[in-house]
Design a protein around this motif. Structure first.
Motif, PDB file in Angstrom:
ATOM      1  N   ASP A   1       6.251   9.875   3.664  1.00 47.82           N
ATOM      2  CA  ASP A   1       5.632   8.894   2.762  1.00 47.82           C
ATOM      3  C   ASP A   1       6.428   8.738   1.475  1.00 47.82           C
TER       4      ASP A   1
ATOM      5  N   SER B  88      -6.647   7.187   3.418  1.00 47.21           N
ATOM      6  CA  SER B  88      -6.359   8.252   2.455  1.00 47.21           C
ATOM      7  C   SER B  88      -6.722   7.882   1.017  1.00 47.21           C
ATOM      8  N   SER B  89      -7.312   6.715   0.815  1.00 47.68           N
ATOM      9  CA  SER B  89      -7.629   6.285  -0.545  1.00 47.68           C
ATOM     10  C   SER B  89      -8.802   7.076  -1.112  1.00 47.68           C
ATOM     11  N   GLU B  90      -8.928   7.036  -2.424  1.00 53.10           N
ATOM     12  CA  GLU B  90     -10.044   7.718  -3.088  1.00 53.10           C
ATOM     13  C   GLU B  90     -11.374   7.092  -2.687  1.00 53.10           C
TER      14      GLU B  90
ATOM     15  N   LYS C 172       2.511   1.747  -3.325  1.00 59.45           N
ATOM     16  CA  LYS C 172       1.574   2.161  -4.370  1.00 59.45           C
ATOM     17  C   LYS C 172       1.114   3.607  -4.201  1.00 59.45           C
ATOM     18  N   PHE C 173       0.874   4.021  -2.952  1.00 57.02           N
ATOM     19  CA  PHE C 173       0.230   5.314  -2.721  1.00 57.02           C
ATOM     20  C   PHE C 173       1.161   6.390  -2.172  1.00 57.02           C
ATOM     21  N   HIS C 174       2.469   6.112  -2.081  1.00 57.70           N
ATOM     22  CA  HIS C 174       3.367   7.074  -1.436  1.00 57.70           C
ATOM     23  C   HIS C 174       3.290   8.464  -2.062  1.00 57.70           C
TER      24      HIS C 174
ATOM     25  N   HIS D 291      -7.831  12.225   1.727  1.00 51.85           N
ATOM     26  CA  HIS D 291      -8.173  12.882   0.468  1.00 51.85           C
ATOM     27  C   HIS D 291      -8.626  14.317   0.747  1.00 51.85           C
TER      28      HIS D 291
ATOM     29  N   THR E  61       0.829  -1.205   0.000  1.00 48.50           N
ATOM     30  CA  THR E  61       0.000   0.000   0.000  1.00 48.50           C
ATOM     31  C   THR E  61       0.863   1.254   0.000  1.00 48.50           C
ATOM     32  N   LYS E  62       1.894   1.253   0.833  1.00 51.03           N
ATOM     33  CA  LYS E  62       2.783   2.425   0.906  1.00 51.03           C
ATOM     34  C   LYS E  62       3.558   2.614  -0.395  1.00 51.03           C
TER      35      LYS E  62
ATOM     36  N   VAL F 114       0.744   9.751  -3.848  1.00 51.21           N
ATOM     37  CA  VAL F 114      -0.590  10.312  -3.600  1.00 51.21           C
ATOM     38  C   VAL F 114      -0.655  10.885  -2.193  1.00 51.21           C
ATOM     39  N   TRP F 115      -0.155  10.129  -1.218  1.00 50.30           N
ATOM     40  CA  TRP F 115      -0.180  10.594   0.177  1.00 50.30           C
ATOM     41  C   TRP F 115       0.656  11.854   0.352  1.00 50.30           C
TER      42      TRP F 115
END
Length: 569
Positions: free
Chosen positions: A509, A244-246, A161-163, A270, A158-159, A165-166
């Motif tokens: 992140d 924090s996901s969409e 993939k979304f680093h 978000h 998850t980290k 974005v975060w």
């Protein structure tokens, strides 16, 4: 006759013989125990600085003594022994060894020593024939360890993939931080006031209507259950959103504008959620630099597990007592993943959307079996761990369905509310402190400006460090006379770099994938058989990899940070 007998093997090792009504069992080899111990050590493979071990079987402890000698000095050993009476009798003691007496000991070992940066170096090693003899007895412990492994792996993925974005969300949310209060202001605010934790389990539909008449208990909701509560005209006192996901935004996008009570949020959620929420905002963060913008007081709230665990930890932090659960099934009650009234826009509540071949069955409130997943069952155990650690607080499971939660009293919600005699004053709104908001805003502006300045400083410094690292490697390989001077200069530059990097905020992140990659790069991992030169060169390689990659990351984000700064000013 003694159940546990220590005999000598043919090659003069102590081995354990266990005698029961049906048969006698040797743990180890009564003919060639040394060969058994050697096989055990060989299963451990190459010994490195990142290793930790789970040993299945205590025996007489000789194999563990050999593992202690062979392992890296940082490695820890957990021993799982089904014969608790024998483990107490042998009483094996070493500072690096934990002999598990309960599932809590396993849990503590994993939490204390196994993390995202060494999880793939956790080695599970059976001693001799132990895993075959006790195959059925160690299923639960092994499943628990497997689930912990999977949970950390999911966290890593998850980290990874979304680093980015975060990171962007954190900077976009800085303007909302300027008007937010910090979670520390809620500490003990509701001392001995009851709280109801509203979760989205399948049983929520049974009793949520009872909350219509509630006037005495604080209602804490997650994002998924906000729709359910507003649907019966119940305004929760607090909504907690940490994801924090969409998808987290999609769950509340049609309802957040109707919710005007305080929102407790993580700093990387978000930004649309914060934009649409018009009520009071209360921030919680694990980033110590962000925390310092508001207070010097360190706030320790465990944010692991699901949002239910976070809401429970927050209720404890706020001083609530009793704490009541509803919709907290931890199971697929009536073959559903969530309550009908808490479904998501992209996924139904039917079991088909959730079931897995690895699902298990656990006891429900009536002592019968109910289907659940490994992860939901781990969440249940985690909640029981929280309950067990707060014996001064009364926990009530008013879910009226789902898995049994040990440590929580089972009651209906109607009965629970009837027995709560509490005058819940209007304590939800925190005192307005406009001057503090201005102070926080100025701190944030200064931090962002300083971050930009320090990125420029660090870029120049990293070039010098990388050049020195190349020289350091050459000096070691060819044993140059000036190697001491090079390392002294390198140490000074790295210390300077570290001090400057501390003043670069909100990058935690974004840097995670680099730190993770460097941590697992085999060229940099120190093995037990490395000599001093190997050890030094691996340290140099580790630093070269880190500085070269991190330098580019900082440079790439300067223009984005400047844009966010303009929005705040």
């Amino acid at each position: 006759m003694d159940k546990y007998i220590v005999e000598k093997s043919k090659d003069n090792y102590d081995i354990l013989k266990i005698v029961n009504d049906k048969r006698s069992i040797y743990i180890g080899s009564k003919y060639n125990e040394k060969r058994e111990i050697d096989k055990f050590i060989n299963l451990a493979g190459e010994m490195t600085e990142k290793d930790n071990y789970v040993v299945l079987g205590l025996g007489t402890g000789n194999h563990i003594k050999e593992l202690i000698k062979a392992k890296h000095n940082q490695a820890k050993i957990l021993v799982i022994e089904c014969e608790k009476e024998w483990s107490n009798k042998l009483n094996f003691k070493d500072k690096d060894v934990i002999v598990a007496k309960s599932i809590e000991d396993i849990q503590n070992f994993l939490y204390n020593y196994v993390n995202e940066f060494n999880i793939h170096y956790l080695k599970i090693i059976p001693y001799a024939n132990y895993n075959k003899i006790y195959e059925k007895d160690i299923v639960y412990e092994c499943k628990y360890i497997k689930d912990y492994f999977e949970k950390l792996t999911i966290n890593i993925n998850t980290k990874m993939k979304f680093h980015d974005v975060w990171f962007k969300c954190k900077f976009k949310n800085l303007k909302y931080l300027c008007e937010s209060k910090y979670i520390s202001e809620l500490k003990s605010k509701y001392k001995n006031k009851p709280a109801i934790i509203v979760s989205a389990g399948p049983s929520l539909s049974k009793n949520i209507e009872c909350l219509k008449d509630n006037k005495n208990a604080l209602i804490i909701s997650g994002g998924r259950t906000l729709k359910s509560l507003l649907g019966i005209n119940v305004m929760p006192n607090y909504v907690t959103i940490m994801d924090s996901s969409e998808n987290s935004y999609k769950l509340v996008q049609d309802y957040m504008h109707r919710y005007n009570n305080p929102l407790i949020y993580m700093d990387n959620i978000h930004n649309y959620i914060l934009n649409e929420h018009s009520g009071e905002k209360i921030i919680f963060t694990t980033d110590k630099n962000t925390q310092k913008l508001y207070t010097s007081e360190e706030v320790n709230i465990n944010i692991g597990g699901s949002v239910a665990h976070i809401m429970t930890e927050l209720a404890i932090f706020m001083g609530c007592n009793p704490i009541v659960f509803i919709g907290q099934d931890f199971a697929y009650t009536n073959d559903k993943g969530h309550a009908d009234i808490a479904n998501s826009p992209w996924e139904g509540v039917e079991l088909e959307n959730y079931k897995d071949n690895g699902d298990i069955y656990v006891k429900d409130l009536n002592g019968e079996l109910v289907r659940t997943s490994i992860s939901l069952n781990t969440f249940r155990k985690d909640m029981e761990y929280i309950i067990n650690n707060h014996k001064d607080i009364k926990f009530i499971n008013a879910t009226e369905g789902g898995a049994l939660i040990n440590g929580a009293e089972n009651k209906t919600l109607k009965e629970t509310l009837e027995n709560i005699n509490c005058n819940l004053e209007d304590l939800t709104i925190l005192q307005e402190k406009p001057d503090e908001n201005i102070i926080v805003k100025n701190k944030i502006i200064n931090c962002v400006k300083n971050t930009i300045v320090n990125i420029n400083k660090i870029n120049k410094l990293s070039i010098e460090i990388l050049d020195l690292l190349k020289k350091a490697e050459q000096s070691i390989k060819f044993d140059l006379k000036n190697k001491q001077d090079i390392f002294i200069k390198l140490e000074k530059l790295e210390k300077k770099y570290t001090n400057i990097e501390k003043e670069i905020y909100f990058f935690e992140d974004l840097l995670y994938p680099i730190i993770h990659e460097v941590s697992y790069d085999k060229r940099c991992i120190i093995n037990n058989n490395d000599n001093y030169t190997d050890w030094i060169i691996k340290q140099i390689k580790r630093k070269e990899l880190y500085y070269s990659k991190i330098n580019n990351i900082y440079k790439e984000k300067v223009s984005f940070i400047e844009k966010c700064l303009n929005e705040i000013e």
